[in-house]
Scaffold this motif. Structure first.
Motif, PDB file in Angstrom:
ATOM      1  N   ARG A 337     -13.438  60.707  47.970  1.00 41.30           N
ATOM      2  CA  ARG A 337     -14.294  59.695  48.505  1.00 41.30           C
ATOM      3  C   ARG A 337     -14.572  60.041  50.003  1.00 41.30           C
ATOM      4  NH1 ARG A 337     -17.750  55.574  47.727  1.00 41.30           N
ATOM      5  NH2 ARG A 337     -17.973  54.339  49.502  1.00 41.30           N
ATOM      6  N   ASN A 338     -13.339  60.056  50.705  1.00 43.33           N
ATOM      7  CA  ASN A 338     -13.135  60.066  52.154  1.00 43.33           C
ATOM      8  C   ASN A 338     -13.781  61.346  52.662  1.00 43.33           C
ATOM      9  OD1 ASN A 338     -12.168  57.506  52.654  1.00 43.33           O
ATOM     10  ND2 ASN A 338     -10.177  58.512  52.430  1.00 43.33           N
ATOM     11  N   ASN A 341     -17.583  61.757  51.902  1.00 43.35           N
ATOM     12  CA  ASN A 341     -18.256  60.955  52.984  1.00 43.35           C
ATOM     13  C   ASN A 341     -18.585  61.870  54.319  1.00 43.35           C
ATOM     14  OD1 ASN A 341     -18.780  58.818  51.077  1.00 43.35           O
ATOM     15  ND2 ASN A 341     -17.388  57.605  51.905  1.00 43.35           N
ATOM     16  N   GLU A 420     -11.286  52.917  56.174  1.00 43.10           N
ATOM     17  CA  GLU A 420     -11.066  53.094  54.850  1.00 43.10           C
ATOM     18  C   GLU A 420     -10.132  51.691  54.476  1.00 43.10           C
ATOM     19  OE1 GLU A 420      -8.708  55.406  51.366  1.00 43.10           O
ATOM     20  OE2 GLU A 420      -8.083  55.578  53.423  1.00 43.10           O
ATOM     21  N   ASP A 441     -15.471  50.710  54.991  1.00 36.87           N
ATOM     22  CA  ASP A 441     -15.716  51.446  53.583  1.00 36.87           C
ATOM     23  C   ASP A 441     -14.513  50.941  52.397  1.00 36.87           C
ATOM     24  OD1 ASP A 441     -16.491  53.145  51.560  1.00 36.87           O
ATOM     25  OD2 ASP A 441     -15.413  54.862  52.300  1.00 36.87           O
ATOM     26  N   HIS A 443     -13.365  51.068  48.955  1.00 28.95           N
ATOM     27  CA  HIS A 443     -13.406  51.841  47.867  1.00 28.95           C
ATOM     28  C   HIS A 443     -13.293  51.033  46.744  1.00 28.95           C
ATOM     29  CE1 HIS A 443     -11.716  55.678  50.084  1.00 28.95           C
ATOM     30  NE2 HIS A 443     -12.425  55.134  50.754  1.00 28.95           N
ATOM     31  N   CYS A 483     -18.930  50.919  46.776  1.00 28.09           N
ATOM     32  CA  CYS A 483     -19.542  52.039  45.622  1.00 28.09           C
ATOM     33  C   CYS A 483     -20.382  51.858  44.689  1.00 28.09           C
ATOM     34  CB  CYS A 483     -18.188  52.518  44.920  1.00 28.09           C
ATOM     35  SG  CYS A 483     -16.655  53.018  46.008  1.00 28.09           S
ATOM     36  N   ASN A 506     -19.491  57.057  45.075  1.00 32.58           N
ATOM     37  CA  ASN A 506     -18.554  58.229  44.885  1.00 32.58           C
ATOM     38  C   ASN A 506     -19.592  59.368  44.274  1.00 32.58           C
ATOM     39  OD1 ASN A 506     -16.037  57.071  45.636  1.00 32.58           O
ATOM     40  ND2 ASN A 506     -15.978  56.047  43.457  1.00 32.58           N
ATOM     41  N   ILE A 616     -14.519  58.382  39.471  1.00 33.65           N
ATOM     42  CA  ILE A 616     -14.966  59.742  40.380  1.00 33.65           C
ATOM     43  C   ILE A 616     -14.664  60.894  39.490  1.00 33.65           C
ATOM     44  CG2 ILE A 616     -12.916  60.244  41.514  1.00 33.65           C
ATOM     45  CD1 ILE A 616     -14.444  60.756  44.078  1.00 33.65           C
ATOM     46  N   ILE A 689     -25.614  61.798  47.887  1.00 31.59           N
ATOM     47  CA  ILE A 689     -24.718  60.956  48.663  1.00 31.59           C
ATOM     48  C   ILE A 689     -25.066  61.022  50.294  1.00 31.59           C
ATOM     49  CG2 ILE A 689     -22.093  61.111  49.308  1.00 31.59           C
ATOM     50  CD1 ILE A 689     -23.118  60.151  46.564  1.00 31.59           C
TER      51      ILE A 689
END
Length: 704
Positions: A337-338, A341, A420, A441, A443, A483, A506, A616, A689
């Motif tokens: 995810r990181n 992004n 995060e 962010d 998650h 998400c 995601n 994900i 995204i």
């Protein structure tokens, strides 16, 4: 004359212009064998308008839907499908002059051995008079043509001004990884192979958008330059002179630097000019000297510092993403995810990814303007931590991390910092005065996750009581990312003050390595091969793996004896390793590449009962065309339609029975594969995204 020309038109959100482009072909309708409109994931009425126009004018048009996010890749799809003896490329916002195809084909047929006929074109811009571009200067010497073309001594060939003999274009394709100069690479490869014939008459009116071109140059400049340079280097295998390629690379760097200077991005411009200086001719030119002087003055005076990232759609936005674990190379949910992004944010400007934990990697991402670093070293792991106490749910952050963060902010000058999760709460307060926009962010909504975990779990004490931490974090930040829409609604009920909450889902992990066209079904000696991919040290995934191997698989094998289960992921705990001894169960520990596993799988069965760690991976499976059978919790927040895009059951027995039923109905399996593949690329593909991150960054340049 026979109708033997294939017209290829890549289109994306071109409903406003595609009709005029198609109508301009009507005078040459008798020469056209087919018109292939390659619709690259349009969200407007592009296809509907094209179909209506083609039917009205009697044009032999076919619409081909793809999701490639690349005009070059879309053209390549058209090349593969073309059945005509010659190919004509036209952009969806341009128009050909009446009779252009007749003139170009006549010129091509007049000269024996010619593989390319080029006509003049008219460049139309918003604020300038039309400009006629005549294709003068081509000779029978192919090496001279390629050299002069790369050095801009010949007018660039515009899409829609040339007709290509199919034999000349065999095995030549447009680069798909770049959005600038991909046409230069294609035409150069053609000129190296075939003779060119020219006509002086204008055959095309094309629209040039200076602002759009500038935005492309200043968005991820380093990554843009490196990608173009790699594509140019590949032309050496076609016999193109290396000196001409080196000149072109230096010229591209100088062209990017010009736009960076214009937008006061002097540090980035200085980096581009280093590439220019490497070329003796261009590096010593008066223009290069002028650019370097402007950069030096701009950096000395500090002009450009503090400019708003959203004052103009073309302005880049510098983003610093702070995460706990090293995000590159991405392997599991958090780092996927990181990094995903970061890739999306790199479309709007440079990105720095900084982990609190030490990062011992050397290689940097090469396809994007992303720099990876760490806030601590191995020797600083045990240094004193920030704060005199930690609230439950917080990670330990060594004090040197904050010192390094302040230095990084001073050098990188981010417009936005994305942190995060609430585990890094201790960095939120110190980050607040360092940047104009601070984003959290999330998650997961950790307080909600804590309620899902069993009370005996060793994970529960870590997350219980985290609700107050989430409220305090929200009070510090400007925006929050979650998400899913369900997470957004949960979080809104927890917060004491209103904060903008953006849904940044995601995305498909490692999308660049997945075929965008639906792959063929897997062929193997066992059927079905069931795959579960995830972090196998994460308790929700351990529970899912045990139930899958001990309960669900035996029930499937009772009906389908050849069924196999493959468990794959990093850090498998002893309970997961023990499963590898069961009949039909295999374990792949920390695979370097999951693509072969995905390519050989028939099903993904996800019996998730708590947490959200495998979601994900569901997207990745669906992107490969693998049908997913899951518990409702496993797909929560993905907004997938049951029975059409995914199969859902509440019990292990129900999951097993669904798997058997699907494997016994191949037609239904094919429908589910196709539907799942189409939906996931549309909702969770790179473009989706990127748009979500654009909104999450607060940018107002819609469609950039």
């Amino acid at each position: 004359m026979a109708a033997d020309i294939t017209v290829i038109i890549p289109a994306r959100n071109a409903a406003a212009t595609i009709g005029a482009a198609l109508a301009s072909l009507v005078p040459d309708r008798s020469l056209i064998r087919e018109i292939l409109v390659i619709d690259d994931g349009s969200s407007d009425r592009t296809v509907a308008v094209a179909v209506e126009c083609a039917q009205r004018h009697g044009l032999p048009m076919e619409a081909v839907s793809v999701r490639l996010d690349s005009a070059g890749a879309a053209r390549n799809v058209g090349i593969e499908r073309a059945s005509g003896a010659s190919i004509f490329f036209l952009d969806a916002d341009d128009q050909v002059m009446p009779g252009s195809l007749s003139l170009l084909r006549a010129a091509l047929e007049r000269q024996s051995g010619a593989g390319l006929a080029i006509g003049a074109s008219i460049r139309r811009t918003k604020d300038r008079p039309d400009k006629l571009k005549t294709p003068d200067g081509y000779s029978p010497d192919k090496r001279q043509n390629t050299r002069r073309y790369l050095r801009n001594e010949l007018w660039p060939i515009a899409m829609g001004s040339a007709l290509v003999a199919k034999w000349a274009a065999a095995h030549i394709r447009f680069p798909e990884a770049i959005h600038l100069d991909e046409d230069t690479c294609y035409w150069t490869a053609l000129l190296a192979r075939a003779d060119a014939v020219t006509i002086e008459a204008p055959v095309l009116v094309y629209h040039h958008d200076e602002e759009r071109m500038a935005r492309r140059f200043i968005t991820a400049p380093r990554g843009t330059f490196l990608a173009i340079a790699r594509e140019l280097d590949r032309l050496a295998t076609a016999g193109v002179e290396r000196d001409a390629l080196q000149w072109r690379k230096a010229w591209i760097a100088q062209r990017i630097a010009r736009q960076l200077i214009k937008h006061r991005m002097f540090a980035d411009a200085a980096g581009m000019m280093r590439a220019v200086r490497a070329h003796k001719e261009l590096g010593g030119s008066p223009k290069a000297l002028q650019y370097r002087a402007r950069i030096h003055i701009g950096r000395l005076t500090g002009i450009g510092a503090g400019a708003s990232p959203t004052t103009h759609p073309a302005m880049p936005q510098r983003t610093l993403i702070i995460c706990h674990d090293p995000p590159f190379p991405p392997t599991s949910g958090a780092d996927l995810r990181n990094f995903g992004n970061a890739v999306a944010a790199a479309a709007f400007g440079p990105v720095c990814l900084a982990s609190v934990a030490p990062w011992n990697g050397d290689a940097q991402p090469v396809d994007h303007d992303i720099h990876v670093t760490a806030l601590t070293t191995d020797s600083q792991r045990q240094a004193a931590s920030l704060g005199w106490r930690r609230i439950k749910g917080e990670a330990r952050i060594p004090r040197p991390a904050l010192t390094r963060l302040k230095t990084l902010v001073r050098d990188f000058r981010p417009d936005t910092i994305v942190v995060e999760g609430v585990a890094l709460f201790k960095l939120l307060g110190p980050s607040r005065p360092l940047v104009r926009q601070l984003i959290l962010d999330m998650h997961n909504v950790e307080s909600d996750l804590a309620d899902q975990l069993p009370r005996k779990s060793i994970w529960r004490p870590r997350f219980s009581g985290v609700r107050d931490l989430e409220r305090r974090a929200a009070a510090i930040c400007d925006r929050i990312w979650v998400c899913s829409t369900s997470d957004r609604e949960r979080l809104r009920t927890l917060l004491s003050k209103p904060v903008p909450i953006d849904v940044v889902p995601n995305g498909i992990p490692r999308a660049e390595g997945i075929p965008t066209v639906l792959p063929q079904p897997a062929v193997s000696d066992g059927f079905p091969v069931i795959l579960l991919v995830g972090h196998l040290g994460y308790e929700p995934n351990i529970d899912a793996a045990e139930r899958l191997a001990r309960t669900i698989l035996p029930r499937i094998r009772a009906r389908l004896p050849a069924a196999k289960l493959v468990l794959a992921g990093r850090s498998p705990k002893p309970p997961v390793r023990a499963l590898a001894g069961l009949d039909g169960v295999g374990l792949v520990d920390s695979p370097d590449d999951v693509r072969p596993l995905l390519a050989s799988a028939h099903l993904c069965v996800i019996p998730l009962a708590m947490g959200g760690g495998t979601r994900i991976k569901i997207l990745e499976a669906m992107a490969w065309g693998i049908p997913v059978i899951a518990s409702p919790l496993a797909v929560e927040g993905l907004d997938l339609t049951a029975d059409e895009e995914v199969l859902l059951a509440d019990s292990d027995e129900g999951l097993a029975d669904m798997a058997v039923g699907l494997c016994s109905d191949r037609a239904r399996m094919m429908r589910l594969r196709a539907r799942a593949h189409d939906v996931v690329w549309g909702r969770f593909g790179p473009r989706a995204i990127r748009d979500a991150v654009r909104r999450g960054l607060g940018r107002n340049d819609a469609g950039s």
